[in-house]
Design a protein around this motif. Structure first.
Motif, PDB file in Angstrom:
ATOM      1  N   ILE A 137       0.816  -1.233   0.000  1.00 31.63           N
ATOM      2  CA  ILE A 137       0.000   0.000   0.000  1.00 31.63           C
ATOM      3  C   ILE A 137       0.845   1.277   0.000  1.00 31.63           C
ATOM      4  O   ILE A 137       0.302   2.371   0.208  1.00 31.63           O
ATOM      5  N   GLY A 138       2.148   1.128  -0.231  1.00 30.79           N
ATOM      6  CA  GLY A 138       2.993   2.320  -0.375  1.00 30.79           C
ATOM      7  C   GLY A 138       3.139   3.114   0.911  1.00 30.79           C
ATOM      8  O   GLY A 138       3.339   4.335   0.871  1.00 30.79           O
ATOM      9  N   MET A 139       3.034   2.463   2.058  1.00 35.53           N
ATOM     10  CA  MET A 139       3.173   3.155   3.358  1.00 35.53           C
ATOM     11  C   MET A 139       3.981   2.266   4.295  1.00 35.53           C
ATOM     12  O   MET A 139       3.987   1.040   4.140  1.00 35.53           O
ATOM     13  N   THR A 140       4.624   2.896   5.295  1.00 39.22           N
ATOM     14  CA  THR A 140       5.196   2.100   6.387  1.00 39.22           C
ATOM     15  C   THR A 140       4.043   1.697   7.312  1.00 39.22           C
ATOM     16  O   THR A 140       2.911   2.191   7.168  1.00 39.22           O
ATOM     17  N   ILE A 141       4.364   0.857   8.292  1.00 34.90           N
ATOM     18  CA  ILE A 141       3.308   0.481   9.261  1.00 34.90           C
ATOM     19  C   ILE A 141       2.809   1.737   9.978  1.00 34.90           C
ATOM     20  O   ILE A 141       1.589   1.954  10.094  1.00 34.90           O
ATOM     21  N   ASP A 142       3.746   2.585  10.432  1.00 35.20           N
ATOM     22  CA  ASP A 142       3.337   3.818  11.135  1.00 35.20           C
ATOM     23  C   ASP A 142       2.440   4.672  10.246  1.00 35.20           C
ATOM     24  O   ASP A 142       1.417   5.189  10.698  1.00 35.20           O
ATOM     25  N   ILE A 182      -1.057   3.222   9.943  1.00 37.87           N
ATOM     26  CA  ILE A 182      -1.910   3.410  11.130  1.00 37.87           C
ATOM     27  C   ILE A 182      -2.384   4.868  11.194  1.00 37.87           C
ATOM     28  O   ILE A 182      -3.561   5.135  11.487  1.00 37.87           O
ATOM     29  N   ALA A 183      -1.496   5.778  10.827  1.00 35.88           N
ATOM     30  CA  ALA A 183      -1.915   7.194  10.791  1.00 35.88           C
ATOM     31  C   ALA A 183      -2.990   7.410   9.730  1.00 35.88           C
ATOM     32  O   ALA A 183      -3.933   8.184   9.930  1.00 35.88           O
ATOM     33  N   ALA A 184      -2.877   6.702   8.597  1.00 31.98           N
ATOM     34  CA  ALA A 184      -3.879   6.855   7.526  1.00 31.98           C
ATOM     35  C   ALA A 184      -5.216   6.219   7.926  1.00 31.98           C
ATOM     36  O   ALA A 184      -6.284   6.717   7.549  1.00 31.98           O
ATOM     37  N   PHE A 185      -5.153   5.126   8.688  1.00 28.32           N
ATOM     38  CA  PHE A 185      -6.409   4.429   9.033  1.00 28.32           C
ATOM     39  C   PHE A 185      -7.197   5.149  10.134  1.00 28.32           C
ATOM     40  O   PHE A 185      -8.421   4.990  10.203  1.00 28.32           O
ATOM     41  N   ALA A 186      -6.502   5.895  11.001  1.00 22.90           N
ATOM     42  CA  ALA A 186      -7.197   6.472  12.172  1.00 22.90           C
ATOM     43  C   ALA A 186      -8.420   7.301  11.751  1.00 22.90           C
ATOM     44  O   ALA A 186      -9.524   7.048  12.249  1.00 22.90           O
ATOM     45  N   ALA A 196       5.909  -8.907  16.998  1.00 20.19           N
ATOM     46  CA  ALA A 196       5.767  -7.739  16.113  1.00 20.19           C
ATOM     47  C   ALA A 196       4.349  -7.689  15.546  1.00 20.19           C
ATOM     48  O   ALA A 196       3.731  -6.620  15.445  1.00 20.19           O
ATOM     49  N   ALA A 197       3.810  -8.866  15.197  1.00 15.96           N
ATOM     50  CA  ALA A 197       2.439  -8.911  14.666  1.00 15.96           C
ATOM     51  C   ALA A 197       1.451  -8.464  15.739  1.00 15.96           C
ATOM     52  O   ALA A 197       0.512  -7.695  15.472  1.00 15.96           O
ATOM     53  N   VAL A 198       1.677  -8.921  16.963  1.00 18.56           N
ATOM     54  CA  VAL A 198       0.756  -8.560  18.058  1.00 18.56           C
ATOM     55  C   VAL A 198       0.847  -7.067  18.366  1.00 18.56           C
ATOM     56  O   VAL A 198      -0.170  -6.409  18.607  1.00 18.56           O
ATOM     57  N   GLU A 199       2.059  -6.527  18.303  1.00 17.65           N
ATOM     58  CA  GLU A 199       2.204  -5.088  18.586  1.00 17.65           C
ATOM     59  C   GLU A 199       1.393  -4.263  17.585  1.00 17.65           C
ATOM     60  O   GLU A 199       0.707  -3.311  17.948  1.00 17.65           O
ATOM     61  N   VAL A 200       1.446  -4.651  16.313  1.00 20.89           N
ATOM     62  CA  VAL A 200       0.656  -3.930  15.294  1.00 20.89           C
ATOM     63  C   VAL A 200      -0.838  -4.113  15.574  1.00 20.89           C
ATOM     64  O   VAL A 200      -1.627  -3.160  15.501  1.00 20.89           O
ATOM     65  N   ALA A 201      -1.218  -5.333  15.954  1.00 18.51           N
ATOM     66  CA  ALA A 201      -2.643  -5.601  16.230  1.00 18.51           C
ATOM     67  C   ALA A 201      -3.149  -4.740  17.384  1.00 18.51           C
ATOM     68  O   ALA A 201      -4.251  -4.189  17.327  1.00 18.51           O
TER      69      ALA A 201
END
Ligand code: HMG
Ligand code: MG
Length: 323
Positions: A116-121, A124-128, A161-166
């Motif tokens: 999706i052309g974004m980092t994880i951070d 998350i900023a885009a989804f908020a 790492a997966a849980v932290e993102v979740a």
């Protein structure tokens, strides 16, 4: 930890029309997609991920999302979530009249950037704001954590790492998180570990879903492990189609017919008819011009109580299967 021995109800979340079709070379006309969805509803599925409001350049197979959503069955009790990666997707989803969305990021920056052309951070900023608006509208909201068991770009993934993102996704307002084995490398012990870590981090079993690709034949074994750990929501794709174009080598999802067979034979209820799913599976295989990949699609079912074959393709019988 477990949901308890009386909890024999499993939610089957169908992803065939979205994950199943997003990676197929053969373009499927919108009428065939809608017929496929109708057959899935007839089979008893109530949650069907219908399509994606993503860039048509990224996923041309789902470029008809706006028209498709307008023509989805409207009977009560059905949920048709759609993938939304950003505010543009949200605006399209709102205009189309959806009431359930799924946002999607991953456990690794490398996969998220390719996908999706974004980092994880950044994701998350885009989804908020997307999730906040969806909440205002009263929509149901899911978030995927892809590459939870392994990444096609960086290899091994630490389940923490997966849980932290979740946990971060839960904190911005989702009803459930879905851990994806995008490239189908996970095995049962890893499922047990991930369920335990996610639960320990405060994500209840009811709010965890699992999405296994069957790339290496471990998807059903992973379901069994999830069931033993108390998970009751699993994704699957009728016909066993699927894969992510940004995950090289990714193959189909766990086939819904294989999941339904396992659940029926193990005494779980789920409201889905195996024969109905096999009808839908044959329909989509014909539309794609491919043989059915699933085991139960090829062999048919088998009733544990009577020992009789069920759901065989028309014209087949035991002797023809032995030949
Ligand atoms: P980008 O190029 O980084 O972003 O794409 P952009 O904002 O620069 O937009 C590029 C172009 O796309 C622009 O058009 C935008 O208007 C347009 P142009 O000016 O070039 O004509 N655009 C959109 N068009 C329609 N709907 C939108 C939209 N957004 C921008 N929502 C973007 C970023 C996220 C859009 C792109 O990378 C994308 O669409 N990616 C989709 C990837 C995808 O769908 N992957 C498969 C699903 S994930 C998966 O399969 C895993 C899962 O199954 C779980 C598992 O297995 O683990 C869920
Ligand atoms: Mg997937």
């Amino acid at each position: 930890m477990s949901s308890g021995p009386d909890d024999r109800h499993v939610r089957i979340y169908e992803v065939g029309p979205r994950d199943g079709l997003q990676n197929e070379a053969v373009p499927i006309p919108i009428d065939a997609k809608l017929r496929f969805i109708e057959l899935l509803v007839d089979a008893g599925l109530r949650e069907i991920e219908a399509t994606s409001f993503v860039s048509p350049k990224a996923i041309p197979q789902l470029a008809d999302a706006d028209d498709l959503v307008a023509r989805l069955p409207s009977e009560r009790g059905l949920r048709f979530p759609v993938l939304v990666p950003n505010e543009r997707g949200l605006a399209r989803a709102e205009a189309a009249g959806v009431d359930a969305i799924a946002v999607f990021t991953a456990a690794t920056d490398a996969f998220t950037e390719h996908n999706i052309g974004m980092t994880i951070d950044e994701s998350i900023a885009a989804f908020a704001p997307v999730l906040a608006r969806a909440d205002e509208l009263g929509w149901w909201r899911r978030a995927y954590v892809s590459t939870a068991f392994g990444c096609p770009y960086t290899g091994r993934v630490d389940p923490r790492a997966a849980v932290e993102v979740a946990v971060r996704l839960m904190s911005i307002g989702v009803d459930e998180v879905c851990f994806g084995d995008t490239i189908g490398v996970g095995v049962p012990d890893q499922v047990t570990t991930l369920v335990g870590l996610a639960s320990d981090a405060g994500i209840s079993l009811e709010r965890q879903a699992y999405h296994f690709h069957d790339t290496r034949g471990t998807a059903l074994a992973n379901v069994v492990s999830g069931l033993a750990a108390g998970i009751r929501t699993f994704d699957s794709s009728t016909g066993g189609t699927g894969g992510c174009p940004y995950a090289p080598g990714a193959a189909g999802n766990l086939a819904t017919e294989d999941l339904v067979y396992l659940l029926d034979a193990s005494g779980f209820d789920h409201g889905v008819s195996l024969e109905g799913i096999l009808t839908a599976a044959r329909f989509i295989a014909d539309a794609l011009g491919k043989p059915l990949a699933s085991k139960v699609g090829q062999a048919g079912g088998w009733d544990q109580r009577t020992g009789q074959a069920t759901g065989r393709p028309p014209g087949s019988d035991a002797s023809s299967l032995l030949r």
